[in-house]
Scaffold this motif. Structure first.
Motif, short mmCIF file in Angstrom:
data_model
loop_
_atom_site.label_atom_id
_atom_site.label_comp_id
_atom_site.label_asym_id
_atom_site.label_seq_id
_atom_site.Cartn_x
_atom_site.Cartn_y
_atom_site.Cartn_z
N ALA A 165 -12.58 -12.62 9.66
CA ALA A 165 -13.25 -13.35 8.27
C ALA A 165 -14.59 -12.66 7.89
CB ALA A 165 -13.19 -14.94 8.35
N ARG A 166 -14.88 -12.00 8.96
CA ARG A 166 -16.41 -11.42 8.80
C ARG A 166 -16.50 -9.86 8.24
NH1 ARG A 166 -19.68 -8.31 11.78
NH2 ARG A 166 -18.22 -7.72 13.46
N GLU A 167 -17.04 -9.86 7.19
CA GLU A 167 -17.15 -8.86 6.38
C GLU A 167 -18.03 -7.73 7.23
OE1 GLU A 167 -17.58 -6.48 1.87
OE2 GLU A 167 -17.98 -8.46 2.06
N LEU A 168 -17.58 -6.44 7.26
CA LEU A 168 -18.54 -5.58 7.99
C LEU A 168 -19.45 -4.69 7.04
CD1 LEU A 168 -15.59 -4.02 10.22
CD2 LEU A 168 -17.13 -5.86 10.93
N GLU A 169 -20.54 -4.56 7.59
CA GLU A 169 -21.77 -3.78 6.98
C GLU A 169 -21.65 -2.43 7.42
OE1 GLU A 169 -23.32 -4.67 4.14
OE2 GLU A 169 -22.65 -6.88 4.38
N LEU A 170 -21.17 -1.39 6.68
CA LEU A 170 -20.91 -0.19 7.27
C LEU A 170 -21.80 1.09 6.30
CD1 LEU A 170 -17.03 -0.36 8.06
CD2 LEU A 170 -19.11 -0.82 9.63
N THR A 171 -22.12 2.18 7.10
CA THR A 171 -22.56 3.24 6.40
C THR A 171 -21.25 3.94 6.09
OG1 THR A 171 -22.64 4.87 8.02
CG2 THR A 171 -24.72 3.32 7.90
N ARG A 172 -21.66 4.94 4.95
CA ARG A 172 -20.45 5.70 4.43
C ARG A 172 -19.65 6.42 5.55
NH1 ARG A 172 -20.38 7.98 -0.47
NH2 ARG A 172 -22.45 7.88 -0.80
N THR A 173 -20.42 6.99 6.45
CA THR A 173 -19.59 7.84 7.45
C THR A 173 -19.13 6.63 8.57
OG1 THR A 173 -21.26 9.64 7.45
CG2 THR A 173 -19.96 9.11 9.66
N GLU A 174 -19.64 5.46 8.85
CA GLU A 174 -18.86 4.44 9.66
C GLU A 174 -17.52 4.19 9.07
OE1 GLU A 174 -23.01 2.83 11.40
OE2 GLU A 174 -22.15 1.82 10.02
N PHE A 175 -17.58 3.99 7.82
CA PHE A 175 -16.32 3.51 6.93
C PHE A 175 -15.36 4.47 7.19
CE2 PHE A 175 -13.42 3.04 3.58
CZ PHE A 175 -13.20 1.63 3.03
N ASP A 176 -15.72 5.75 6.85
CA ASP A 176 -14.56 6.69 6.99
C ASP A 176 -13.94 6.87 8.35
OD1 ASP A 176 -15.18 7.41 4.19
OD2 ASP A 176 -16.38 9.00 4.72
N LEU A 177 -14.83 6.91 9.30
CA LEU A 177 -14.27 6.94 10.82
C LEU A 177 -13.69 5.64 11.03
CD1 LEU A 177 -14.31 8.04 13.38
CD2 LEU A 177 -16.40 7.21 13.75
N LEU A 178 -13.90 4.58 10.59
CA LEU A 178 -12.98 3.36 10.72
C LEU A 178 -11.79 3.39 10.06
CD1 LEU A 178 -12.81 0.47 12.20
CD2 LEU A 178 -14.07 -0.60 10.33
N GLU A 179 -11.92 3.60 8.77
CA GLU A 179 -10.41 4.03 8.21
C GLU A 179 -9.44 5.13 8.69
OE1 GLU A 179 -8.95 5.05 3.62
OE2 GLU A 179 -10.94 5.14 3.97
N LEU A 180 -10.08 6.06 9.18
CA LEU A 180 -9.25 6.92 9.93
C LEU A 180 -8.69 6.52 11.16
CD1 LEU A 180 -8.32 10.02 10.20
CD2 LEU A 180 -10.47 10.44 11.45
N LEU A 181 -9.39 5.69 11.95
CA LEU A 181 -8.79 5.11 13.14
C LEU A 181 -7.85 4.06 12.52
CD1 LEU A 181 -12.11 4.80 14.93
CD2 LEU A 181 -10.08 6.41 15.64
N ALA A 182 -8.11 3.22 11.64
CA ALA A 182 -7.14 2.30 11.20
C ALA A 182 -5.85 2.81 10.78
CB ALA A 182 -7.84 1.19 10.40
N ARG A 183 -5.90 3.89 9.87
CA ARG A 183 -4.57 4.30 9.42
C ARG A 183 -3.78 4.92 10.53
NH1 ARG A 183 -4.54 4.64 3.87
NH2 ARG A 183 -6.00 4.44 2.69
N ASN A 184 -4.46 5.42 11.66
CA ASN A 184 -3.57 6.06 12.77
C ASN A 184 -3.80 4.94 13.91
OD1 ASN A 184 -3.36 9.05 11.97
ND2 ASN A 184 -5.34 8.44 11.25
#
Length: 243
Positions: A165-184
């Motif tokens: 339930a906790r929203e993550l405070e991410l920088t632009r690069t952190e978000f892109d990296l997390l999204e890439l890992l999650a999509r895979n």
């Protein structure tokens, strides 16, 4: 005297360069101009903040060590104001905690001095590509098609992410990296693939850039929950999975 760039094409990407070393500032400003950027070059953090407000550049290049207000403070001020302009840090500090300090301040990437100007160009191109491709974040609840992996939820359209339930405070690069890992989810991604997808450039086996970002992402995604999702596969790369 600060370098004054010649007139560039109206469509040229605009760069705000803040560097207190006059020789480096002038040389890098000239190189950026020859590469097709419209450059505003200033000598300290106070000028950088004023110029960022006045010119609204496409990207900022900030030296970490500047008198008065340093690059990290400039970064913090702009991020606190809600300014999401991509920021590339120039630093002579090579230790991991120093690089993490830049990421924590809200920087998107960094280059260690002494640097090859072609590396600066490559990182600027990658940051500008990602900015052009990413929708602007919007207010309100997450909408659209989401990426879900374990208790991680990502809304790519709004560029927001949650762990449980906790929203993550991410920088632009952190978000892109997390999204890439999650999509895979469950798939091991090697270093070269991640560098290519996130930065558009493979910085080679000696680079610690990716390891620093993964470590910082773990501090935000995994450590508060005590259950890791981001795993290292030694000699290969990284994978997002439960357990």
């Amino acid at each position: 005297m600060s370098y004054s760039a010649p007139t560039s094409s109206p469509s040229a990407p605009t760069v705000l360069l803040a560097e207190d070393d006059r020789a480096i500032r002038n040389a890098l400003a000239r190189a950026l101009t020859l590469e097709g950027y419209a450059v505003t070059a200033v000598a300290d953090g106070v000028e950088a903040i004023a110029a960022a407000h006045r010119t609204k550049p496409d990207i900022l290049v900030l030296d970490v060590m500047m008198p008065g207000i340093d690059g990290l403070q400039v970064c913090r001020v702009l991020r606190a104001e809600g300014n999401g302009t991509p920021i590339l840090m120039l630093t002579a500090l090579v230790e991991t905690p120093d690089r993490i300090a830049g990421l924590d301040a809200g920087a998107d990437d960094y280059v260690v001095k002494p640097f090859d100007v072609e590396e600066v160009f490559a990182r600027l191109r990658a940051l500008l590509r990602r900015t052009a491709a990413a929708p602007a974040p919007g207010p309100g609840p997450a909408t659209g098609r989401q990426v879900v992996a374990a208790d991680l939820r990502i809304d790519p359209a709004a560029r927001r992410a949650w762990r449980a339930a906790r929203e993550l405070e991410l920088t632009r690069t952190e978000f892109d990296l997390l999204e890439l890992l999650a999509r895979n989810h469950g798939i091991v991604l090697d270093h070269a693939t991640i560098y290519d997808r996130i930065w558009g450039y493979d910085f080679g086996p000696g680079s610690k850039n990716l390891a620093v970002y993964v470590g910082y992402l773990r501090r935000k995604v995994d450590e508060p929950h005590g259950v890791p999702l981001i795993h290292t596969v030694r000699g290969v790369g990284y994978v997002l999975r439960e357990g």
